[in-house]
Design an enzyme around this catalytic site. Structure first.
Site, PDB file in Angstrom:
ATOM      1  N   LYS A  14     -10.034  -3.816   5.158  1.00 50.83           N
ATOM      2  CA  LYS A  14     -11.007  -3.599   4.075  1.00 50.83           C
ATOM      3  C   LYS A  14     -10.567  -4.312   2.794  1.00 50.83           C
ATOM      4  O   LYS A  14     -11.331  -5.041   2.178  1.00 50.83           O
ATOM      5  CB  LYS A  14     -11.152  -2.087   3.781  1.00 50.83           C
ATOM      6  CG  LYS A  14     -11.546  -1.263   5.000  1.00 50.83           C
ATOM      7  CD  LYS A  14     -11.697   0.216   4.682  1.00 50.83           C
ATOM      8  CE  LYS A  14     -10.421   0.936   4.269  1.00 50.83           C
ATOM      9  NZ  LYS A  14      -9.414   1.064   5.347  1.00 50.83           N
ATOM     10  N   ARG A  88     -15.318   8.535   2.273  1.00 50.75           N
ATOM     11  CA  ARG A  88     -14.439   8.876   3.392  1.00 50.75           C
ATOM     12  C   ARG A  88     -14.783  10.214   4.012  1.00 50.75           C
ATOM     13  O   ARG A  88     -14.141  10.616   4.965  1.00 50.75           O
ATOM     14  CB  ARG A  88     -13.013   8.969   2.872  1.00 50.75           C
ATOM     15  CG  ARG A  88     -12.153   7.759   3.174  1.00 50.75           C
ATOM     16  CD  ARG A  88     -10.831   8.036   2.486  1.00 50.75           C
ATOM     17  NE  ARG A  88      -9.734   7.384   3.082  1.00 50.75           N
ATOM     18  CZ  ARG A  88      -9.242   6.220   2.687  1.00 50.75           C
ATOM     19  NH1 ARG A  88      -9.838   5.544   1.736  1.00 50.75           N
ATOM     20  NH2 ARG A  88      -8.170   5.735   3.260  1.00 50.75           N
ATOM     21  N   ARG A 127       2.828  -4.854   6.288  1.00 53.92           N
ATOM     22  CA  ARG A 127       2.107  -5.296   5.085  1.00 53.92           C
ATOM     23  C   ARG A 127       2.986  -5.246   3.837  1.00 53.92           C
ATOM     24  O   ARG A 127       3.781  -4.338   3.643  1.00 53.92           O
ATOM     25  CB  ARG A 127       0.911  -4.364   4.883  1.00 53.92           C
ATOM     26  CG  ARG A 127       0.255  -4.512   3.530  1.00 53.92           C
ATOM     27  CD  ARG A 127      -1.015  -3.725   3.440  1.00 53.92           C
ATOM     28  NE  ARG A 127      -0.820  -2.312   3.651  1.00 53.92           N
ATOM     29  CZ  ARG A 127      -1.818  -1.444   3.717  1.00 53.92           C
ATOM     30  NH1 ARG A 127      -3.065  -1.871   3.647  1.00 53.92           N
ATOM     31  NH2 ARG A 127      -1.572  -0.176   3.885  1.00 53.92           N
ATOM     32  N   ARG A 161       3.930  -0.142   0.292  1.00 52.77           N
ATOM     33  CA  ARG A 161       3.398   1.168  -0.091  1.00 52.77           C
ATOM     34  C   ARG A 161       4.215   2.301   0.525  1.00 52.77           C
ATOM     35  O   ARG A 161       4.600   2.207   1.690  1.00 52.77           O
ATOM     36  CB  ARG A 161       1.932   1.277   0.366  1.00 52.77           C
ATOM     37  CG  ARG A 161       0.981   0.627  -0.604  1.00 52.77           C
ATOM     38  CD  ARG A 161      -0.438   0.492  -0.115  1.00 52.77           C
ATOM     39  NE  ARG A 161      -1.005   1.610   0.609  1.00 52.77           N
ATOM     40  CZ  ARG A 161      -2.235   1.634   1.092  1.00 52.77           C
ATOM     41  NH1 ARG A 161      -3.037   0.577   0.893  1.00 52.77           N
ATOM     42  NH2 ARG A 161      -2.689   2.657   1.762  1.00 52.77           N
ATOM     43  N   ARG A 172      -2.737   9.291   8.669  1.00 49.90           N
ATOM     44  CA  ARG A 172      -3.909   8.646   8.053  1.00 49.90           C
ATOM     45  C   ARG A 172      -4.960   8.317   9.115  1.00 49.90           C
ATOM     46  O   ARG A 172      -6.160   8.464   8.878  1.00 49.90           O
ATOM     47  CB  ARG A 172      -3.473   7.373   7.304  1.00 49.90           C
ATOM     48  CG  ARG A 172      -2.736   7.698   5.999  1.00 49.90           C
ATOM     49  CD  ARG A 172      -1.914   6.537   5.472  1.00 49.90           C
ATOM     50  NE  ARG A 172      -2.674   5.334   5.232  1.00 49.90           N
ATOM     51  CZ  ARG A 172      -2.121   4.125   5.064  1.00 49.90           C
ATOM     52  NH1 ARG A 172      -0.798   3.979   5.103  1.00 49.90           N
ATOM     53  NH2 ARG A 172      -2.875   3.080   4.859  1.00 49.90           N
TER      54      ARG A 172
HETATM   55  P1  AP5 Z   1      -5.655  -4.392   4.621  1.00 47.19           P
HETATM   56  O1  AP5 Z   1      -6.740  -5.332   4.235  1.00 47.19           O
HETATM   57  O2  AP5 Z   1      -4.639  -4.040   3.591  1.00 47.19           O
HETATM   58  O3  AP5 Z   1      -6.286  -3.074   5.294  1.00 47.19           O
HETATM   59  P2  AP5 Z   1      -7.076  -1.873   4.652  1.00 47.19           P
HETATM   60  O4  AP5 Z   1      -8.237  -1.593   5.551  1.00 47.19           O
HETATM   61  O5  AP5 Z   1      -7.362  -2.118   3.201  1.00 47.19           O
HETATM   62  O6  AP5 Z   1      -5.996  -0.729   4.870  1.00 47.19           O
HETATM   63  P3  AP5 Z   1      -5.459   0.394   3.892  1.00 47.19           P
HETATM   64  O7  AP5 Z   1      -4.154   0.842   4.452  1.00 47.19           O
HETATM   65  O8  AP5 Z   1      -5.500  -0.039   2.463  1.00 47.19           O
HETATM   66  O9  AP5 Z   1      -6.537   1.501   4.124  1.00 47.19           O
HETATM   67  P4  AP5 Z   1      -6.444   2.958   3.821  1.00 47.19           P
HETATM   68  O10 AP5 Z   1      -7.861   3.302   4.002  1.00 47.19           O
HETATM   69  O11 AP5 Z   1      -5.494   3.766   4.610  1.00 47.19           O
HETATM   70  O12 AP5 Z   1      -5.785   3.031   2.347  1.00 47.19           O
HETATM   71  P5  AP5 Z   1      -6.400   3.327   0.914  1.00 47.19           P
HETATM   72  O13 AP5 Z   1      -5.621   2.548  -0.063  1.00 47.19           O
HETATM   73  O14 AP5 Z   1      -7.867   3.202   0.945  1.00 47.19           O
HETATM   74  O15 AP5 Z   1      -4.915  -5.005   5.918  1.00 47.19           O
HETATM   75  C1  AP5 Z   1      -3.742  -4.416   6.462  1.00 47.19           C
HETATM   76  C2  AP5 Z   1      -2.744  -5.499   6.873  1.00 47.19           C
HETATM   77  O16 AP5 Z   1      -3.262  -6.208   8.001  1.00 47.19           O
HETATM   78  C3  AP5 Z   1      -2.480  -6.562   5.783  1.00 47.19           C
HETATM   79  O17 AP5 Z   1      -1.126  -6.904   5.813  1.00 47.19           O
HETATM   80  C4  AP5 Z   1      -3.364  -7.751   6.184  1.00 47.19           C
HETATM   81  O18 AP5 Z   1      -2.778  -8.980   5.808  1.00 47.19           O
HETATM   82  C5  AP5 Z   1      -3.437  -7.610   7.697  1.00 47.19           C
HETATM   83  N1  AP5 Z   1      -4.749  -7.978   8.231  1.00 47.19           N
HETATM   84  C6  AP5 Z   1      -5.973  -7.745   7.673  1.00 47.19           C
HETATM   85  N2  AP5 Z   1      -6.966  -8.212   8.477  1.00 47.19           N
HETATM   86  C7  AP5 Z   1      -6.349  -8.741   9.579  1.00 47.19           C
HETATM   87  C8  AP5 Z   1      -6.828  -9.387  10.764  1.00 47.19           C
HETATM   88  N3  AP5 Z   1      -8.149  -9.571  10.982  1.00 47.19           N
HETATM   89  N4  AP5 Z   1      -5.896  -9.791  11.672  1.00 47.19           N
HETATM   90  C9  AP5 Z   1      -4.563  -9.609  11.456  1.00 47.19           C
HETATM   91  N5  AP5 Z   1      -4.056  -9.026  10.338  1.00 47.19           N
HETATM   92  C10 AP5 Z   1      -4.931  -8.590   9.410  1.00 47.19           C
HETATM   93  O19 AP5 Z   1      -6.053   4.884   0.747  1.00 47.19           O
HETATM   94  C11 AP5 Z   1      -4.724   5.331   0.586  1.00 47.19           C
HETATM   95  C12 AP5 Z   1      -4.717   6.846   0.372  1.00 47.19           C
HETATM   96  O20 AP5 Z   1      -5.427   7.167  -0.831  1.00 47.19           O
HETATM   97  C13 AP5 Z   1      -5.403   7.688   1.461  1.00 47.19           C
HETATM   98  O21 AP5 Z   1      -4.521   7.956   2.530  1.00 47.19           O
HETATM   99  C14 AP5 Z   1      -5.780   8.932   0.657  1.00 47.19           C
HETATM  100  O22 AP5 Z   1      -4.668   9.787   0.455  1.00 47.19           O
HETATM  101  C15 AP5 Z   1      -6.190   8.373  -0.678  1.00 47.19           C
HETATM  102  N6  AP5 Z   1      -7.623   8.017  -0.745  1.00 47.19           N
HETATM  103  C16 AP5 Z   1      -8.142   6.767  -0.974  1.00 47.19           C
HETATM  104  N7  AP5 Z   1      -9.484   6.805  -0.988  1.00 47.19           N
HETATM  105  C17 AP5 Z   1      -9.839   8.098  -0.776  1.00 47.19           C
HETATM  106  C18 AP5 Z   1     -11.082   8.768  -0.646  1.00 47.19           C
HETATM  107  N8  AP5 Z   1     -12.252   8.079  -0.768  1.00 47.19           N
HETATM  108  N9  AP5 Z   1     -11.085  10.098  -0.402  1.00 47.19           N
HETATM  109  C19 AP5 Z   1      -9.924  10.796  -0.312  1.00 47.19           C
HETATM  110  N10 AP5 Z   1      -8.695  10.216  -0.386  1.00 47.19           N
HETATM  111  C20 AP5 Z   1      -8.651   8.883  -0.628  1.00 47.19           C
HETATM  112 MG    MG Z   2      -6.759  -1.190   1.397  1.00 48.21          MG
END
Ligand code: AP5
Ligand code: MG
Ligand code: ZN
Length: 218
Positions: A14, A88, A127, A161, A172
Site C-alpha cells: 500500500k 480498517r 523492509r 519499524r 497484524r
Molecule cells: P509496503 O508498501 O511498505 O507495504 P504496506 O502495505 O504499506 O505495509 P504496512 O506494513 O505499512 O501495512 P500495515 O497496514 O501493517 O501498517 P500501517 O503503517 O498501516 O511494502 C512492504 C515491503 O515489501 C517494502 O519493503 C516494499 O519495498 C516491498 N514490496 C512492496 N510491493 C512489493 C512487490 N510487489 N513485490 C515485492 N516486494 C514488494 O499500520 C501500522 C499500525 O498502525 C497498525 O498495526 C495499527 O496498530 C495502527 N493503525 C494504522 N492504521 C490504523 C487504522 N486505520 N485503524 C487502527 N489502527 C491503525
Molecule cells: Mg504502509
C-alpha cells in the site's frame, strides 16, 4: 480528482504504491500508520496512547484514526486522496463515507492488493526506510543501488519499524483477517472493488493500478 482506498494486509504494498501515485499525479497519501508514527515521534498525547497498541500489532481505536483522517482531509480541499491503511474496520468505513459526503467527495475505487500471506512476513521483515527522506527499500526486493546509501538523498542512515518483527507481523495479519478483510463485501456490494495482483513485481502492480485510474484527470 479521484479518491481511492488501497486495501490489503500488512506488507501488501500500500505504502509503496501510494508513494508512487503521489509522485506521479500529485494525489495526497493519507496513511493512518504514518500519522500515528508521526504522533509518536512528536511525543503528542495521542502518540503516548497508541504506542503499546501499535508495538503489539493491534488496531488503535476507531475514534483516534477517524479524527486524524478528518483533519488531513480538511487540509487538502482540491486534491485527490489515497487512503492507505484506512479504513480498517466496518465503523471506520462508515465514518469515511460520512467524512467524504460532508466534503462533497466521492469514493471512486477500492483497490484490493491481493497477496499470498506467507510472502508478507518476508516482505515486512526485510523492509527499511531512509531516516532522512523516508524512501522505502527492501533487503532483497528493492535494495539501494549503492550499498548503504539512499538512492534519493545520499543519506547513510536507515531505520526499521519496531512492529516489523516476525511475531508482531503475525498478530497484524490476524487483525487484518478478523477486522479488515470483512469490509471488502461492504464495498463490493457497491461495485467499488478492483482487485490487483499484489504478488507481481512492484512495477507490474503499478501498471495494473494505473489501468484502473486511467481516463481520470491524473
Ligand atoms: P509496503 O508498501 O511498505 O507495504 P504496506 O502495505 O504499506 O505495509 P504496512 O506494513 O505499512 O501495512 P500495515 O497496514 O501493517 O501498517 P500501517 O503503517 O498501516 O511494502 C512492504 C515491503 O515489501 C517494502 O519493503 C516494499 O519495498 C516491498 N514490496 C512492496 N510491493 C512489493 C512487490 N510487489 N513485490 C515485492 N516486494 C514488494 O499500520 C501500522 C499500525 O498502525 C497498525 O498495526 C495499527 O496498530 C495502527 N493503525 C494504522 N492504521 C490504523 C487504522 N486505520 N485503524 C487502527 N489502527 C491503525
Ligand atoms: Mg504502509
Ligand atoms: Zn533518503
Amino acid at each position: 480528482m479521484q479518491n481511492i482506498i488501497l486495501l490489503g494486509p500488512p506488507g501488501a504494498g500500500k505504502g509503496t504504491q501510494a508513494a508512487r501515485l503521489v509522485a506521479k499525479c500529485g494525489m495526497i497519501q493519507l496513511s493512518t500508520g504514518d500519522m500515528l508514527r508521526e504522533a509518536r515521534a512528536s511525543g503528542s498525547p495521542i502518540g503516548g496512547k497508541v504506542k503499546a497498541i501499535m508495538d503489539a500489532g493491534e488496531l488503535v481505536s476507531d475514534a483516534i484514526v477517524t479524527a486524524l483522517i478528518g483533519e488531513r482531509l480538511d487540509s487538502c480541499a482540491g486534491c485527490g486522496a489515497i487512503f492507505d491503511g484506512f479504513p480498517r474496520t466496518r465503523p471506520q468505513a462508515e465514518a469515511l463515507d460520512l467524512l467524504l459526503a460532508e466534503r462533497g467527495r466521492n469514493l471512486d475505487h477500492v483497490i484490493e492488493l491481493a497477496v499470498d500471506e506467507e510472502a508478507l512476513v518476508e516482505r515486512i521483515t526485510g523492509r527499511f526506510t531512509c531516516a532522512k527522506c523516508g524512501t522505502g527499500y527492501h533487503d532483497s526486493f528493492r535494495p539501494t543501488k549503492a550499498p548503504g546509501v539512499c538512492d534519493v538523498c545520499g543519506s547513510t542512515e536507515f531505520k526499521r519499524r519496531p512492529d516489523d518483527k516476525e511475531a508482531t507481523v503475525r498478530t497484524r495479519l490476524q487483525e487484518y483477517r478478523a477486522k479488515t478483510a470483512p469490509i471488502l463485501p461492504f464495498y463490493d456490494a457497491r461495485g467499488l472493488v478492483r482487485r490487483v495482483d499484489g504478488m507481481a513485481p512492484i512495477d507490474e502492480v503499478a501498471a495494473q493500478i494505473d489501468a484502473i485510474l486511467v481516463g481520470a484527470a491524473f
